[in-house]
Scaffold this active site. Structure first.
Site, mmCIF file in Angstrom:
data_model
loop_
_atom_site.group_PDB
_atom_site.id
_atom_site.type_symbol
_atom_site.label_atom_id
_atom_site.label_comp_id
_atom_site.label_asym_id
_atom_site.label_seq_id
_atom_site.Cartn_x
_atom_site.Cartn_y
_atom_site.Cartn_z
ATOM 1 N N CYS A 138 83.582 65.041 70.907
ATOM 2 C CA CYS A 138 84.124 64.416 69.706
ATOM 3 C C CYS A 138 85.157 65.261 68.982
ATOM 4 C CB CYS A 138 82.981 64.086 68.743
ATOM 5 S SG CYS A 138 81.836 62.837 69.368
ATOM 6 N N VAL A 139 85.111 66.567 69.146
ATOM 7 C CA VAL A 139 86.037 67.436 68.427
ATOM 8 C C VAL A 139 87.402 67.488 69.102
ATOM 9 C CG1 VAL A 139 85.556 69.620 69.629
ATOM 10 C CG2 VAL A 139 86.110 69.648 67.183
#
Length: 353
Positions: A138-139
């Protein structure tokens, strides 16, 4: 300089509402010993609906990892090509105007990567630099923007194209009845996005001008978010400790804003946060002492699309463009979180030439 322009967001045609997903899981696991807890936690995600690459009756079957990965390749390339062409067209640019192509994705695996296919299929320059990123989850969207910023500081006359391809529905494991897995099945959505980052903004350009960046890794937190790779593919694992990780990064974010803007977080004009889930946003509000309205766009993204992994940041940024309320000179922050536990942060100014 690095100007992040308006992203292109694309969502698969199949949608599922949370109530329908709850019924699907009830049918799959009718004798789950903790179903009341599972259902309560699903409803607490505050996800109303999500887009899926395939109809739900296909998602909950498992035709094999080979089939799923081929679907990832075929549909990923198709949607990434469409998003890329639209992003270029929207900004009156051509493939040869791109110098670095970054593709971020954590829901399938290809070698060569999607960067290679896109360069060939869309006739990018043969010396276009490739940066495929697979394992940042997700980052990765915010990570890619920060790396683009560093690249453009060295090559100010270049342009970067960032493409995110995330089909989390391809990770569904119909035999996995762990509570964390069932919650994840109701949290993540599918999406593809494309965004151009310009090293030399031109007259008429609008966007988010990144001015400062920072990174953070919490050591010994590898178990927070991870994949177990098995014969059936990727098995997503989420440890409950991740829900309390924001308290570690919040002081860093506060100091970052003070250092770059001499402001408190609520004094900023806009806030672009990754929607890891309702609890992550609640922790951000609590640990940063945020005014609730400053996470409205992030909560809306979660509600309407679920957690679309690396694409969330671009979705929330896109909502800023669509709302059309930003003034030239507005100050803002962007932050995303992912495996590691990793945080990528940047701050900057909205410009309207």
């Amino acid at each position: 300089m690095s100007l992040v322009t308006k992203p292109v967001m694309m969502f698969p045609e199949h949608q599922i509402y949370q109530e329908e997903m709850i019924d699907v899981l009830k049918d799959l696991f009718p004798y789950h010993p903790k179903w009341d807890t599972v259902e309560r936690m699903i409803r607490n995600t505050e996800v109303d609906r999500r887009s899926l690459l395939s109809p739900i009756n296909q998602v909950v079957t498992h035709p094999g990892f080979e089939y799923r990965n081929k679907l990832y390749k075929d549909e990923g390339l198709k949607m990434a090509s469409e998003a890329t062409q639209k992003a270029l067209s929207d900004h009156k640019m051509k493939p040869e105007d791109i110098d670095l192509l970054i593709v971020v994705s954590c829901t399938g695996f290809l070698m060569p990567s999607l960067t290679s296919y896109l360069i060939s299929d869309l006739n990018f320059k043969p010396n276009t630099k490739q940066l495929p990123v697979v394992q940042l989850g997700c980052v990765a969207g915010a990570w890619a923007l920060n790396r683009a910023h560093e690249y453009l500081k060295a090559y100010e006359d270049h342009n970067v194209l960032l493409v995110s391809v995330e089909f989390s529905s391809l990770l569904f494991q119909p035999e996995d009845n762990k509570i964390s897995s069932l919650i994840s099945n109701c949290l993540f959505g599918d999406a593809v996005s494309a965004c151009i980052i310009k090293g030399s903004p031109e007259e008429g350009d609008e966007g988010y001008l990144i001015e400062g960046i920072d990174s953070y890794l919490k050591k010994d937190s590898d178990h927070y978010i991870k994949y177990d790779v098995k014969s059936t593919g990727f098995h997503f694992g989420l440890d409950k400790d991740v829900m309390h990780s924001i308290k570690d990064v919040a002081p860093i974010m506060k100091d970052f804003i003070k250092k770059d803007f001499s402001k408190d977080v609520n004094d900023l004009d806009f806030h672009i946060f990754h929607t890891g889930g309702r609890k992550i946003l609640d922790e951000l509000v609590s640990n940063l002492d945020l005014v609730e309205e400053n996470v409205t766009k992030s909560r809306n993204s979660l509600r309407n699309h679920g957690n679309i992994a690396s694409g969330v940041i671009l979705d929330v940024l896109n909502d800023e463009f669509v709302a059309d309320t930003r003034k030239h000179g507005d100050k803002g922050i962007m932050a995303a979180f992912g495996p590691g536990f990793t945080a990528e942060i940047n701050c900057g100014t909205w410009i309207r030439n």
